[in-house]
Scaffold this active site. Structure first.
Site, short mmCIF file in Angstrom:
data_model
loop_
_atom_site.label_atom_id
_atom_site.label_comp_id
_atom_site.label_asym_id
_atom_site.label_seq_id
_atom_site.Cartn_x
_atom_site.Cartn_y
_atom_site.Cartn_z
N ARG A 32 10.43 10.79 -23.23
CA ARG A 32 11.18 10.81 -21.98
C ARG A 32 11.63 12.22 -21.63
NH1 ARG A 32 16.40 10.53 -22.06
NH2 ARG A 32 16.48 9.18 -23.90
N TYR A 53 9.99 6.63 5.52
CA TYR A 53 9.28 5.58 4.78
C TYR A 53 10.22 4.40 4.53
CZ TYR A 53 7.21 3.31 0.69
OH TYR A 53 6.72 2.38 -0.20
N ASP A 73 9.76 15.69 2.07
CA ASP A 73 8.72 14.79 1.57
C ASP A 73 7.42 15.20 2.26
OD1 ASP A 73 6.88 12.75 1.15
OD2 ASP A 73 8.37 11.15 1.22
N LYS A 111 -0.56 8.82 -3.72
CA LYS A 111 -1.40 8.96 -2.54
C LYS A 111 -2.46 10.05 -2.76
CE LYS A 111 1.58 5.99 -0.70
NZ LYS A 111 2.73 5.96 -1.61
#
Length: 381
Positions: free
Chosen positions: A47, A99, A171, A196
């Site tokens: 992590r 979004y 973004d 994406k």
């Protein structure tokens, strides 16, 4: 300093093994050995850091000309981390056409916990200026909005925000660093849904943050390590591999999109086409040509009033009805009933998202085949 296309292929790779492997190994290890107690080690727990994830984080930082990159398990995890930089009582100016997942995070999670937001049309710089308050800490926006593809100026918004001592968070999923590098234009933090275009193959989810300064990097790393939504080594490797062909894919996405736009503009059953370069007198066109090297592979179009969007998309045979975008295959959706369904209808309509609006993520297929598929679907409505 090597050029961008070379960085795509060769950037970010640590020299951490003696095998001669040209690709970074996938380190499937949740923990790492200490040579002895008290040793200062580079990796101790997955992590907190992993060599495979480090490689893709490093290349993303290089591509964005940033200080450091951070890879998360999804785009929403990256957005959550970015907005976790703020505390109750802070005020953030946010784009009014964001979004749907970001909309839900802001309204259902962050606002009830005391972070204040003002939704503003970020293309209207004067409206953004008027929205500043004494407690405003950041401006958050998408460079190209989803699904109407309105373009906001990173340069102008950064100038305004920095004058008010506020951070700029961008973004840039739709454009990617291949077409635009917001940190070079004045942004402080850029993020992507790497699911994406960066990944490009619809086979994993991921999010990326790249920071401009070490101070901001230290803050984001603390959040990444504390919240824990990190990208696993296998997915980090897929993302690294996808990034290597970003330039070739984006060029084809744009080439295909332009052919489809030309077809749609001549179709009498189409009321309007949304794409930044369609109207050369528009502000969208002025900004995209000034601040980017292209407008990407997503377009939207409205059917003429009275035509059935559901019947149209259900009639498509080659283009896939699915949410998401930026993949090798072409994907189509009806935002009002899919990606933006969680936004109340009155607000959707105010944003310009009608029931007849269709969003198309143009893939890498032959453009003639895509146009033929659209043509046969139009014939059925």
């Amino acid at each position: 300093m090597v050029k961008f296309n070379t960085l795509l292929v060769r950037g970010g790779k640590p020299d951490d093994n003696n095998t001669g492997a040209v690709n970074v190994p996938i380190y499937n290890s949740s923990t790492f050995r200490y040579p002895k107690l008290g040793t200062d080690v580079r990796w101790d727990y997955e992590r907190s850091g992993n060599p495979t994830r480090d490689a893709v984080e490093n290349v993303c930082a290089e591509l964005e000309n940033g200080d450091r990159g951070f890879a998360f398990s999804s785009g929403m995890a990256a957005i959550h981390a970015a907005l976790s930089l703020f505390k109750p009582g802070d005020h953030i100016i946010i784009g009014d056409n964001i979004y749907g997942g970001t909309f839900r995070l802001v309204n259902d999670f962050l606002k009830p916990r005391g972070i204040e937001f003002s939704e503003v049309d970020t293309q209207d710089v004067q409206a953004v200026e008027a929205a500043f308050q004494k407690n405003t800490k950041a401006v958050y926006f998408e460079t190209v909005t989803n699904p109407l593809l309105k373009v906001s100026s990173v340069k102008q918004l950064a100038e305004v925000a920095h004058r008010h001592h506020a951070m700029v968070i961008v973004d840039n999923t739709f454009l990617t660093p291949y077409l635009q590098r917001p940190l070079d234009l004045g942004a402080d933090l850029v993020l992507h849904s790497a699911t994406k275009y960066l990944g490009g193959h619809s086979d994993f989810t991921a999010g990326i943050i790249v920071t401009k300064t070490k101070e901001l990097s230290d803050q984001v790393y603390t959040l990444q390590n504390s919240i824990g939504a990190v990208l696993a080594p296998q997915e980090a490797n897929l993302l690294r591999r996808g990034i290597q062909t970003l330039n070739i894919r984006m060029d084809r996405h744009i080439q295909n999109a332009q052919k489809i736009i030309d077809y749609l503009l001549s179709n009498p059953k189409v009321g309007k086409v949304y794409y930044p370069t369609v109207d050369k007198s528009s502000e969208d066109y002025q900004i995209i040509t000034d601040e980017a090297n292209g407008a990407g592979g997503v377009l939207s179009f409205e059917l003429q009033d009275g035509l059935d969007a559901a019947k149209f998309v259900n009639s498509l045979k080659l283009i896939i009805l699915a949410v998401s975008l930026g993949a090798a295959e072409s994907l189509v959706e009806v935002p009002a009933f899919m990606s933006h369904f969680e936004i109340p209808k009155p607000q959707r309509l105010e944003m310009g998202i009608k029931d007849e609006l269709i969003r198309l993520s143009v893939g890498l297929e032959d453009a003639d085949d895509l146009i033929a598929d659209l043509d046969q679907a139009f014939a059925k409505i």
